[in-house]
Enzyme design. Structure first.
Site, PDB file in Angstrom:
ATOM      1  N   GLU A 118      33.248 -39.783  78.258  1.00 43.55           N
ATOM      2  CA  GLU A 118      32.383 -39.675  77.085  1.00 43.55           C
ATOM      3  C   GLU A 118      31.046 -40.378  77.301  1.00 43.55           C
ATOM      4  O   GLU A 118      30.608 -41.175  76.476  1.00 43.55           O
ATOM      5  CB  GLU A 118      33.109 -40.225  75.849  1.00 43.55           C
ATOM      6  CG  GLU A 118      34.393 -39.476  75.554  1.00 43.55           C
ATOM      7  CD  GLU A 118      35.102 -39.900  74.271  1.00 43.55           C
ATOM      8  OE1 GLU A 118      34.982 -41.071  73.901  1.00 43.55           O
ATOM      9  OE2 GLU A 118      35.772 -39.049  73.660  1.00 43.55           O
ATOM     10  N   ASP A 161      44.033 -36.859  72.080  1.00 43.10           N
ATOM     11  CA  ASP A 161      43.402 -38.052  71.527  1.00 43.10           C
ATOM     12  C   ASP A 161      44.034 -38.491  70.214  1.00 43.10           C
ATOM     13  O   ASP A 161      43.439 -38.305  69.161  1.00 43.10           O
ATOM     14  CB  ASP A 161      41.901 -37.758  71.325  1.00 43.10           C
ATOM     15  CG  ASP A 161      41.113 -39.026  71.074  1.00 43.10           C
ATOM     16  OD1 ASP A 161      41.682 -40.115  71.225  1.00 43.10           O
ATOM     17  OD2 ASP A 161      39.927 -38.918  70.732  1.00 43.10           O
ATOM     18  N   GLU A 220      42.365 -43.608  63.207  1.00 45.77           N
ATOM     19  CA  GLU A 220      41.214 -42.721  63.393  1.00 45.77           C
ATOM     20  C   GLU A 220      41.494 -41.295  62.917  1.00 45.77           C
ATOM     21  O   GLU A 220      40.711 -40.718  62.179  1.00 45.77           O
ATOM     22  CB  GLU A 220      40.810 -42.717  64.868  1.00 45.77           C
ATOM     23  CG  GLU A 220      39.676 -41.738  65.160  1.00 45.77           C
ATOM     24  CD  GLU A 220      39.228 -41.761  66.610  1.00 45.77           C
ATOM     25  OE1 GLU A 220      39.718 -42.589  67.390  1.00 45.77           O
ATOM     26  OE2 GLU A 220      38.372 -40.926  66.958  1.00 45.77           O
TER      27      GLU A 220
HETATM   28  O1  GCW Z   1      38.764 -40.524  70.338  1.00 45.79           O
HETATM   29  C1  GCW Z   1      37.745 -41.111  70.924  1.00 45.79           C
HETATM   30  C2  GCW Z   1      37.086 -41.868  69.846  1.00 45.79           C
HETATM   31  C3  GCW Z   1      36.019 -42.731  70.414  1.00 45.79           C
HETATM   32  C4  GCW Z   1      36.656 -43.656  71.440  1.00 45.79           C
HETATM   33  C5  GCW Z   1      37.354 -42.810  72.497  1.00 45.79           C
HETATM   34  C6  GCW Z   1      38.099 -43.643  73.537  1.00 45.79           C
HETATM   35  C7  GCW Z   1      36.082 -45.881  72.032  1.00 45.79           C
HETATM   36  O2  GCW Z   1      36.588 -40.970  68.891  1.00 45.79           O
HETATM   37  O3  GCW Z   1      35.446 -43.442  69.362  1.00 45.79           O
HETATM   38  O4  GCW Z   1      35.743 -44.520  72.015  1.00 45.79           O
HETATM   39  O5  GCW Z   1      38.272 -41.980  71.894  1.00 45.79           O
HETATM   40  O6  GCW Z   1      39.299 -43.775  73.400  1.00 45.79           O
HETATM   41  O7  GCW Z   1      37.487 -44.115  74.451  1.00 45.79           O
END
Ligand code: GCW
Length: 668
Positions: free
Chosen positions: A276, A355, A383
């Site tokens: 990311e 995720d 989340e």
């Molecule tokens: O799901 C995503 C989240 C991000 C997070 C990432 C991760 C810390 O939306 O906010 O970043 O996973 O796990 O690295």
């Protein structure tokens, strides 16, 4: 400093209980522990806690340094007790012995006695030999140094504010709470390491980080920091972060020498690389193993670990590309180097391949790797599971993950076996949770969300505990131990994950959340975006074909799991749409069609959420008003959310498919 707001004591309230305990237990004798300063500090924490807890629960006083013959509570060093473990012997109600080979074991033993008292049990119920299931029992905070928390739903950070580090009474209380459930490691800063946080490994912050680390140390908790893989460029001024470049290696060596000289009680680092937008070894044509090993070799002399996250995937996918599958990415990126990762590297793997959705299969990397240290990452920060507005007790989900049979070995092959180190006999292993705490008065936004923090710690320490047992403990300690209150709270917690699942995305397809903030329904929110998160619904059916005909993801599992998932007839139904594209008229095991299942589960999920709210309402006047109001207000928001989900999902599929609800309920 910065800790001026008030805060609750969670499950360590130590308020007077009905049950009487013998006053002799207040007379304490400690023997056999040496002069080591850290050990002494940890013992001191244990004794302080006994004083606080025993006096609170019983109203009777505690005196230390009683002669051995007169003591009711004797604390003995016993080298034969396993690391971090403890033995509790109860000869009669006025004589208890706690034995451990190290002070941390004593601390855990004291917390176990206090837990029994909070639950108004006979102390003999706490007797026995105990040692943790997992070597590492870790919390990952996603706290930024500005003070905000990535995916935080309970206020701001209590570690950082405006670029500075906060250390105070709140830090100490937090250390007590997490230690009381057996947490032994914590990462205080976000895995997305940017701006000031990159400088945590420099002189700018050493003094404060050390002060914080010392407090954690007194409660047996190791400090870890998240590391910016490109720190050598961003703060070191180098023009590369290539793990094979001697200049890069030399820079990290120098840095680590200073870091370990200045920060006590530092266990190592957590790294999110090539993920990311974060930098990593891929930029230089190197593998994830090259990056992790370079750092691990450098910190080895300090007995430290590199915990390397496996959340590496292409987040620039085109929705028209039907071949690329985000679910495959972890395995594709990490499996080829199985066996190459050095001894002090641990790969940290999210429970599912996507995720933290409400329902995902277990990641095929867990147990897919057979020659590599592995750690399970779960998320108690809600989340995708309701932002600590909606109640969602996650321990049943974690149990399912731990119990999953990976077939990585002829026996001892569950995820629990793998992450505890039992499967392959490795000591660098464990469990981590992305944490759900912040500086709200109640720490977790929703009071009920504290059950996930408590539960994660307890489960990581003892993977045999059931979800029910954990919920009962937490409810009994947090509220008065009155049976009807406890029962109601447990009745709300236990089904809450299933309820949430029912009114959100169906049968493992996931997502359908509002982009960016991830709360609330948006069926197509992620459908035409770049994140690799699709449901592929059309007028005939829905689901992603991950079988051998599709992306082939199902084949990443060991047999017989691969075949089981590959075939829609044997694929567990709760994951059907994750693995297969299915037509709306397919008949499920329940005898219902898929479309009818979608309608029914959404109507039911909403109704069940209403029922949970009503149960909570029955507690009015029976529990502390602050807590009652906190949860009651969140339940109203949960019902609003559940209704939106139900209506939007049902309308969406009614309009796509044109198939009416058999029961003619209102679909818009
Ligand atoms: O799901 C995503 C989240 C991000 C997070 C990432 C991760 C810390 O939306 O906010 O970043 O996973 O796990 O690295």
């Amino acid at each position: 400093m910065g800790n001026e707001r008030k805060w609750t004591q969670l499950w360590l309230k130590y308020d007077r209980r009905q049950k009487e305990y013998d006053a002799d237990l207040g007379r304490v004798n400690v023997s056999g522990f040496g002069e080591d300063t850290v050990e002494k500090k940890v013992l001191e924490s244990a004794l302080k806690e006994w004083k606080r807890g025993f006096e609170g629960y019983t109203g009777k006083s505690v005196t230390e340094d009683t002669a051995a013959e007169e003591a009711g509570l004797r604390i003995l060093k016993d080298a034969s007790v396993p690391a971090e473990g403890y033995v509790i012997e109860v000869t009669d109600p006025s004589h208890v012995v706690v034995k451990a080979s190290e002070a941390k074991g004593v601390l855990y033993g004291i917390f176990a006695l206090l837990r029994a008292m909070g639950l108004e049990q006979e102390l003999s119920e706490a007797a026995g030999s105990f040692s943790p299931s997992n070597p590492l029992r870790m919390l990952n905070h996603w706290d930024n140094m500005s003070g905000d928390i990535e995916r935080g739903y309970s206020g701001n950070s209590f570690f950082f504010k405006d670029g500075e580090i906060l250390v105070g009474d709140r830090t100490r209380d937090y250390a007590r709470f997490i230690s009381s459930v057996g947490i032994n490691a914590i990462v205080i800063n976000n895995v997305n390491v940017k701006q000031q946080a990159t400088w945590l490994i420099t002189d700018r912050y050493f003094d404060k980080v050390s002060e914080l680390s010392r407090i954690l140390e007194e409660y047996g908790v190791k400090l870890f920091l998240s590391l910016n893989y490109a720190a050598c460029m961003e703060i070191g001024g180098l023009d590369s972060a290539d793990p094979m470049d001697p200049k890069v290696i030399a820079w990290w060596k120098e840095r680590m020498k200073e870091v370990f000289a200045r920060i006590p009680n530092l266990g190592g680092f957590l790294v999110k690389a090539d993920s990311e937008g974060r930098p990593g070894p891929f930029t230089y044509g190197r593998t994830q193993a090259d990056g992790a090993n370079m750092l691990a070799d450098i910190v080895k002399e300090y007995d430290a670990l590199i915990i390397w996250r496996c959340f590496v995937y292409n987040c620039q996918q085109d929705w028209r590309d039907l071949k690329t599958d985000r679910a495959r990415a972890g395995y594709d990126n990490f499996k080829p180097m199985d066996g190459d990762y050095h001894e002090n590297v641990i790969l940290q793997i999210k429970n599912g391949p996507m995720d933290f959705q409400i329902r995902e299969p277990v990641s095929p990397l867990l147990g897919g790797l057979t020659k590599t240290n592995q750690m399970l990452e779960v998320q108690i920060a809600q989340e995708y599971t309701g932002h600590q507005i909606d109640v969602c007790y996650l321990i049943p989900m974690f149990k399912e993950v731990l119990d999953f049979k990976t077939y990585c070995a002829p026996e001892n092959d569950t995820v629990a076996d793998v992450v505890s180190g039992r499967a392959f006999g490795n000591k660098n292993a464990g469990m981590a949770a992305v944490c759900n705490t912040g500086d709200d008065e109640n720490w977790t936004g929703n009071d009920l969300a504290a059950a996930n923090l408590y539960g994660f710690g307890r489960l990581a320490f003892d993977m045999e505990l059931t979800s029910e047992a954990i919920a009962e403990e937490w409810a009994g300690l947090t509220f008065e131990n009155k049976s009807e209150v406890k029962k109601t709270v447990v009745t709300i917690l236990l089904p809450s994950r299933k309820v949430y699942e029912k009114y959100t995305s169906p049968l493992g397809i996931g997502w359908m959340v509002r982009p960016h903030d991830h709360y609330g329904c948006s069926v197509d929110g992620y459908e035409y975006d770049r994140w690799g998160t699709y449901h592929r619904a059309d007028h005939l059916g829905i689901g992603v074909d991950r079988s051998h005909n599709g992306t082939g993801y199902a084949l990443q599992y060991h047999q017989p799991n691969a075949d089981m998932y590959d075939d829609p007839e044997t694929c567990p139904e709760e994951l059907l749409l994750f693995f297969h594209h299915v037509s709306y008229d397919k008949v499920l095991k329940s005898g219902k069609t898929l479309i009818q299942h979608i309608y029914d589960s959404h109507f039911e999920g909403y109704d069940e959420a209403v029922a949970l709210r009503d149960q909570w309402k029955s507690l009015e006047g029976q529990i502390e008003n602050r807590c009652y109001e906190n949860v009651a207000e969140r339940f109203e928001r949960q019902l609003y959310n559940a209704r939106e989900w139900k209506d939007q999902v049902n309308s969406y599929f009614f309009r796509k498919s044109g198939i009416p609800d058999e029961k003619n309920r209102e679909i818009y």
